[in-house]
Structures are given as structure tokens and as C-alpha cells.
Design a protein around this motif. Structure first.
Motif, PDB file in Angstrom:
ATOM      1  N   SER B  32       0.900  -1.154   0.103  1.00 44.55           N
ATOM      2  CA  SER B  32      -0.169  -0.005   0.042  1.00 44.55           C
ATOM      3  C   SER B  32       0.895   1.248  -0.133  1.00 44.55           C
ATOM      4  N   MET B  33       0.225   2.204  -0.623  1.00 45.22           N
ATOM      5  CA  MET B  33       1.081   3.649  -0.733  1.00 45.22           C
ATOM      6  C   MET B  33       0.138   4.648  -0.549  1.00 45.22           C
ATOM      7  N   LEU B  34       0.705   5.805  -0.051  1.00 46.54           N
ATOM      8  CA  LEU B  34       0.005   6.945   0.052  1.00 46.54           C
ATOM      9  C   LEU B  34       0.351   7.971  -0.940  1.00 46.54           C
ATOM     10  N   LEU B  35      -0.397   8.890  -1.463  1.00 46.33           N
ATOM     11  CA  LEU B  35      -0.122   9.884  -2.261  1.00 46.33           C
ATOM     12  C   LEU B  35      -1.134  11.100  -2.519  1.00 46.33           C
ATOM     13  N   PHE B  36      -0.987  12.222  -2.924  1.00 40.41           N
ATOM     14  CA  PHE B  36      -2.021  13.100  -3.041  1.00 40.41           C
ATOM     15  C   PHE B  36      -2.486  13.394  -4.490  1.00 40.41           C
ATOM     16  N   ASP B  37      -3.497  13.745  -4.811  1.00 37.99           N
ATOM     17  CA  ASP B  37      -3.900  14.471  -5.932  1.00 37.99           C
ATOM     18  C   ASP B  37      -3.637  13.080  -6.973  1.00 37.99           C
ATOM     19  N   LEU B  38      -4.446  12.093  -6.941  1.00 35.19           N
ATOM     20  CA  LEU B  38      -4.432  11.022  -7.756  1.00 35.19           C
ATOM     21  C   LEU B  38      -4.716  11.562  -9.246  1.00 35.19           C
ATOM     22  N   LYS B  39      -3.806  11.452 -10.158  1.00 32.11           N
ATOM     23  CA  LYS B  39      -4.081  11.635 -11.598  1.00 32.11           C
ATOM     24  C   LYS B  39      -5.020  10.650 -12.211  1.00 32.11           C
ATOM     25  N   PRO B  40      -5.695  11.153 -13.235  1.00 28.59           N
ATOM     26  CA  PRO B  40      -6.729  10.207 -13.741  1.00 28.59           C
ATOM     27  C   PRO B  40      -6.201   9.100 -14.778  1.00 28.59           C
ATOM     28  N   ALA B  41      -5.169   9.013 -14.877  1.00 27.58           N
ATOM     29  CA  ALA B  41      -4.338   7.920 -15.265  1.00 27.58           C
ATOM     30  C   ALA B  41      -3.983   6.762 -14.288  1.00 27.58           C
ATOM     31  N   PHE B  42      -4.398   6.998 -12.965  1.00 22.85           N
ATOM     32  CA  PHE B  42      -4.377   5.867 -12.240  1.00 22.85           C
ATOM     33  C   PHE B  42      -5.523   5.694 -11.452  1.00 22.85           C
ATOM     34  N   THR B  43      -6.113   4.377 -11.854  1.00 23.82           N
ATOM     35  CA  THR B  43      -7.440   3.944 -11.568  1.00 23.82           C
ATOM     36  C   THR B  43      -7.203   2.528 -10.999  1.00 23.82           C
ATOM     37  N   GLU B  44      -8.202   1.854 -10.508  1.00 20.95           N
ATOM     38  CA  GLU B  44      -8.284   0.516 -10.325  1.00 20.95           C
ATOM     39  C   GLU B  44      -8.104  -0.062 -11.389  1.00 20.95           C
ATOM     40  N   GLY B  45      -7.197  -1.208 -11.275  1.00 20.33           N
ATOM     41  CA  GLY B  45      -6.840  -2.104 -12.444  1.00 20.33           C
ATOM     42  C   GLY B  45      -5.703  -1.655 -13.228  1.00 20.33           C
ATOM     43  N   SER B  46      -5.154  -0.443 -13.097  1.00 21.22           N
ATOM     44  CA  SER B  46      -4.068   0.293 -13.971  1.00 21.22           C
ATOM     45  C   SER B  46      -2.948  -0.465 -13.665  1.00 21.22           C
ATOM     46  N   SER B  47      -2.142  -0.597 -14.579  1.00 22.77           N
ATOM     47  CA  SER B  47      -0.803  -1.230 -14.415  1.00 22.77           C
ATOM     48  C   SER B  47       0.113  -0.140 -13.994  1.00 22.77           C
ATOM     49  N   VAL B  48       1.063  -0.051 -12.900  1.00 27.40           N
ATOM     50  CA  VAL B  48       1.954   1.183 -12.436  1.00 27.40           C
ATOM     51  C   VAL B  48       3.243   0.523 -12.294  1.00 27.40           C
ATOM     52  N   ASN B  49       4.024   1.293 -12.257  1.00 34.49           N
ATOM     53  CA  ASN B  49       5.622   1.131 -11.741  1.00 34.49           C
ATOM     54  C   ASN B  49       5.527   1.580 -10.261  1.00 34.49           C
ATOM     55  N   LEU B  50       5.860   0.783  -9.340  1.00 34.69           N
ATOM     56  CA  LEU B  50       6.146   1.504  -7.896  1.00 34.69           C
ATOM     57  C   LEU B  50       7.725   1.710  -7.979  1.00 34.69           C
ATOM     58  N   LEU B  51       8.189   3.104  -7.592  1.00 35.09           N
ATOM     59  CA  LEU B  51       9.317   3.599  -7.204  1.00 35.09           C
ATOM     60  C   LEU B  51       9.654   3.687  -5.890  1.00 35.09           C
ATOM     61  N   PHE B  52      10.836   3.175  -5.365  1.00 33.74           N
ATOM     62  CA  PHE B  52      11.201   3.562  -4.017  1.00 33.74           C
ATOM     63  C   PHE B  52      12.788   3.470  -3.884  1.00 33.74           C
ATOM     64  N   LYS B  53      12.997   4.193  -2.915  1.00 33.61           N
ATOM     65  CA  LYS B  53      14.537   4.721  -2.826  1.00 33.61           C
ATOM     66  C   LYS B  53      15.332   3.729  -2.104  1.00 33.61           C
ATOM     67  N   GLU B  54      16.501   3.099  -2.403  1.00 35.26           N
ATOM     68  CA  GLU B  54      17.329   2.088  -1.556  1.00 35.26           C
ATOM     69  C   GLU B  54      17.585   2.667  -0.186  1.00 35.26           C
ATOM     70  N   THR B  55      17.564   3.990   0.041  1.00 35.92           N
ATOM     71  CA  THR B  55      18.068   4.478   1.424  1.00 35.92           C
ATOM     72  C   THR B  55      16.783   4.736   2.122  1.00 35.92           C
ATOM     73  N   GLY B  56      15.463   4.540   1.529  1.00 37.71           N
ATOM     74  CA  GLY B  56      14.201   4.695   2.421  1.00 37.71           C
ATOM     75  C   GLY B  56      13.554   3.574   2.845  1.00 37.71           C
ATOM     76  N   MET B  57      14.341   2.794   3.005  1.00 39.36           N
ATOM     77  CA  MET B  57      13.676   1.303   3.262  1.00 39.36           C
ATOM     78  C   MET B  57      14.473   0.615   4.616  1.00 39.36           C
ATOM     79  N   ALA B  58      13.928  -0.416   5.103  1.00 39.11           N
ATOM     80  CA  ALA B  58      14.657  -1.179   6.071  1.00 39.11           C
ATOM     81  C   ALA B  58      14.522  -2.680   5.836  1.00 39.11           C
ATOM     82  N   ILE B  59      15.367  -3.387   6.601  1.00 32.95           N
ATOM     83  CA  ILE B  59      15.348  -5.107   6.242  1.00 32.95           C
ATOM     84  C   ILE B  59      15.471  -5.415   7.968  1.00 32.95           C
ATOM     85  N   ALA B  60      14.900  -6.554   8.106  1.00 31.44           N
ATOM     86  CA  ALA B  60      14.829  -7.146   9.508  1.00 31.44           C
ATOM     87  C   ALA B  60      14.802  -8.652   9.583  1.00 31.44           C
ATOM     88  N   ARG B  61      15.479  -9.148  10.531  1.00 34.26           N
ATOM     89  CA  ARG B  61      15.702 -10.606  10.855  1.00 34.26           C
ATOM     90  C   ARG B  61      14.741 -10.998  11.933  1.00 34.26           C
TER      91      ARG B  61
END
Lengths: 302, 138
Positions: B32-61
């Protein structure tokens, strides 16, 4: 609405080609023609101004026909309300700033000239001759002169390409200000993507005399839609390795920013590449500055 | 920059209609993701790319207990490239390969090695969205 459908055979550096343009422009918007030199951008502007006659077609500006080859209509330049600004200022060297502006008026209204001088921050320079002004100041005069004619369409042919980055940024702000203030319809020729993004409502890419793409700068240049809140287009100036990550220096207006890249990013990017730098609205930290004082390195516009 | 292909499976919005919580399916991973002002190109069923930065995540064991990260998924360590302070860790996940940057101290504390299973933690606010790249002539 401004509707332009024109054709003209031109001879380019790589041989003859046909300039074939079909373009619509919303009133009070800024439309940028983007493309390499020699693709017919300037010729199109000159056709609008009435300085070059199309072989065929039609030019309609807010309901008025300026050119129509099917019934022989071709308004002379002086009958077209057009403001033009070129790269090389084109001011009269023997006239003062004020005289240059007065000369542009069909009906002489000195009071309007004074207002325009004040609005564009030229009041202190009103009695100077163009030769004594900096490039940025001269271009400001040229812009003021073009707007003074209350043009139906303002044509800007790479007006800022000879200016340094800082002056260019200031004049871009100035163009936006007067564009909105006077509700102008502006057609800009530019090959600077940052400028296109900053100024344009829409952009038309012109290639070999034809328009290949139109849309918002985002649609045209990014060919995908991103969801990011903060973004700007700029150029990578350098990339250096730091530990096992990379730091890219990217120009952002007059500032430079450093952005962390990872190995995979760095493999695909090199200095000189144009990039979109984007961040989510969630990320930036916002801090109140100390009591506002005059920034030290801020140079007044004139 | 990490990139997963996904499909928008749900869109929730706040009262003003400006903040959106998107449910996404990335090759079976529910994200799941948060965003503001959803553009019309993004609707349920749309294919999208999710982008996230390597420094903005964590790993756990051996993660236990509750944690506020909206996105948690399993991955396997396939490579570790170490600097003096940071490490670039390549992970294989059901949605594809991704990279995370962590400190060497964390790698040592977690005794991370190639082949280890980890949980990837990703904030809903750290994911960006784009339409899949189109091939154009320009």
C-alpha cells in the motif's frame, strides 16, 4: 483561440523541407515551440508576424483572419497586433529607454509608458541609451516594448538564450509576471528544457518542419506520469563515488543540490544527462528561518 | 531507485479527496502507498511502476511484535557490497530484485550473509508511482 494551419517550402542545411504546421493555442496561455535549430520555429513566428508569407494555409487569431490563402487574405505586419522579442534585443541605439517604448506605441500615451517602466522596474533607466545597459536590462526593455503594444499574441524567439543563468531566471519570472498581468497569449521558442518546464502551459515539439508531439511539458518530455509532488528538470553536473553509494551534483536553478544514487542508478546516468529530480510531499523537512533580512548575495534586479 | 511492476487493486481517499491510500498487487505481494492528488491515469486495475529509494527502506531478521511499516515482505539476500560505512544489499523478492542501503554496523549486528531470509520494511509514504514506461520515438 489562435489557430494556425500553414505550409511553406523551406531550404534547410540538409536540403529542402516543408514546414507543415497545424497548431492551436488557448488564449492567455504560454505555448512553447521546442526543437533543434533549422526546423522552422523562427519562420513560424515570422509568419505570424506577417514577415514571411506561407505558401498556403490559414492563421486565425481570436476570431480575426490574419492569413487565408483560399481567399487571398494576408494582413500586413502593421495590421497584426503582435509583440516580438528576439535574442538580440533589437532596440534603437540612438533612443533612450523611454523613447524606445514611446516609439512602439501606435497612439502615443506617455502615461502608459511610465506605468510600463515602473512595472518592469525600468524607471531608473528611463533616460539611458541601450548601449549603456546590460543584456538583461536591454531584454527587459525589449519585453516592455513588446507588451506595450497590447499584442494579441506575444512572440518570444529564444529571448533569454544569450543571458547568464541568474539573469535568465529573473527574466523568466518577469515574463511570467507580465504574461499573467496582461492576460497575454504567448508563443515562445526555446530549446532549454528547464525554461520550457518553468514557463509553458503546453509545448509543441517541432522536427523537420512538423509538430511531432504536443502536450504539457510533463507529458511531452517525461512520457510517463509520475505521482511525485516536488520535481524539477535539470542536468547532472557530476557523479562521484562515496563509500558504496554515489553522489550526483545537480543544478537546481541557481543552486546546486547533491542527490544520493545507488550503483544501478549511477550505471545509467552520466554528467550532462537531463533528469527529473522528484521527491514525495512526505519527505522534505521544513524549517522556519530566522527573522527575514536582506539576503546578502541577492543582487537587485537592475 | 527500485522499481516493481504492480496493479492498483484499491483506492481509498480522505474526506477532502486529496489524500489517497492505494492498495497494490506486485506479483502477489500486497502493498500500500500514500499519495496526494491522484491523476486520472491511475485507476483501479491500472498497471503501474512502484518506485522507492534504496535509502528509504529497512530490513529485519526474526521480526516479532507489531511495527508501523505498512509494507512488509520476505526477501532473500543475494549480494552484499560493502564500503567502509555503508553496504549495498541486493535482495530477491517475489516482485523482483531490489536493493537496500544500510550501515555496515547493521550488517554486522544482524550477521547478514548471502542466502539469508529477511523481512523488507517499506513505508507507505516512501513509494512513488509512475505509469509504465512507454516507448516513443522522441
Amino acid at each position: 483561440m489562435i489557430r494556425i494551419t500553414v505550409e511553406k517550402k523551406l531550404s534547410g542545411a540538409e536540403g529542402p523541407f516543408t514546414l507543415s504546421i497545424d497548431l492551436q493555442m488557448k488564449p492567455q496561455s504560454i505555448l512553447t515551440l521546442y526543437g533543434k535549430s533549422g526546423t522552422g520555429k523562427t519562420t513560424l513566428l515570422r509568419m505570424l508576424a506577417g514577415l514571411v508569407k506561407p505558401d498556403s494555409g490559414r492563421i486565425e487569431v481570436n476570431g480575426e483572419i490574419w492569413f487565408d490563402s483560399s481567399n487571398g487574405v494576408c494582413l500586413p505586419p502593421q495590421k497584426r497586433r503582435v509583440g516580438m522579442v528576439f535574442q538580440d534585443y533589437a532596440l534603437f541605439p540612438t533612443m533612450t529607454v523611454r523613447q524606445n517604448l514611446l516609439f512602439a506605441q501606435e497612439k502615443k500615451e506617455p502615461r502608459k509608458v511610465e506605468e510600463m517602466l515602473e512595472l518592469t522596474g525600468l524607471l531608473a533607466l528611463r533616460d539611458r541609451y541601450p548601449g549603456t545597459l546590460s543584456g538583461g536590462q536591454q531584454q527587459r526593455v525589449a519585453l516592455a516594448r513588446a507588451i506595450l503594444r497590447a499584442p494579441d499574441i506575444l512572440l518570444l524567439d529564444e529571448p533569454l538564450s544569450a543571458l547568464d543563468q541568474k539573469t535568465r531566471g529573473q527574466l523568466q519570472d518577469e515574463i511570467l509576471k507580465v504574461h499573467h498581468r496582461f492576460g497575454l497569449s504567448t508563443l515562445l521558442v526555446s530549446h532549454d528544457k528547464q525554461e520550457v518546464f518553468k514557463l509553458s502551459d503546453s509545448v509543441a515539439v517541432i522536427k523537420n518542419g512538423c509538430i511531432t508531439r504536443t502536450g504539457t511539458p510533463h507529458d511531452v518530455f517525461l512520457d510517463r506520469i509520475t505521482s511525485n509532488k516536488f520535481s524539477f528538470v535539470s542536468t547532472i553536473l557530476s557523479i562521484r563515488k562515496v563509500d558504496c553509494i554515489y553522489l550526483a551534483v545537480i543544478g537546481a536553478g541557481n543552486e546546486l543540490v547533491e542527490v544520493v544514487l545507488c550503483e544501478r542508478d549511477a550505471a545509467n546516468l552520466k554528467p550532462g544527462d537531463e533528469v527529473l529530480v522528484a521527491s514525495k510531499a512526505f519527505n522534505p523537512i521544513v524549517m522556519k528561518l530566522k527573522e527575514a533580512t536582506e539576503p546578502e548575495d541577492e543582487i537587485p534586479p537592475i | 531507485m527500485n522499481c516493481f511492476s504492480a496493479i492498483i487493486t484499491g483506492i481509498e481517499t480522505d474526506e477532502s479527496g486529496s489524500l489517497f491510500l492505494l492498495e497494490l498487487d506486485a506479483s502477489g505481494l500486497q502493498l500500500s502507498m500514500l499519495l496526494f492528488d491522484l491523476k486520472p491515469a491511475f485507476t483501479e486495475g491500472s498497471s503501474v511502476n512502484l518506485l522507492f529509494k534504496e535509502t528509504g527502506m529497512a530490513i529485519a531478521r526474526n521480526l516479532t511484535g507489531e511495527i508501523s511499516f505498512s509494507n512488509q515482505f520476505s526477501a532473500t539476500v543475494t549480494a552484499i557490497r560493502s564500503g567502509n560505512i555503508l553496504a549495498d544489499i541486493t535482495l530477491a523478492s517475489p516482485a523482483g530484485e531490489c536493493t537496500v542501503i544500510v550501515t555496515i554496523r547493521s550488517v554486522q549486528r544482524m550477521k547478514l550473509d548471502i542466502g539469508d531470509s529477511v523481512t523488507v520494511l517499506l513505508h507507505a509514504s516512501q513509494i512513488s508511482l509512475e505509469t509504465p514506461r512507454m516507448i516513443t520515438e522522441n
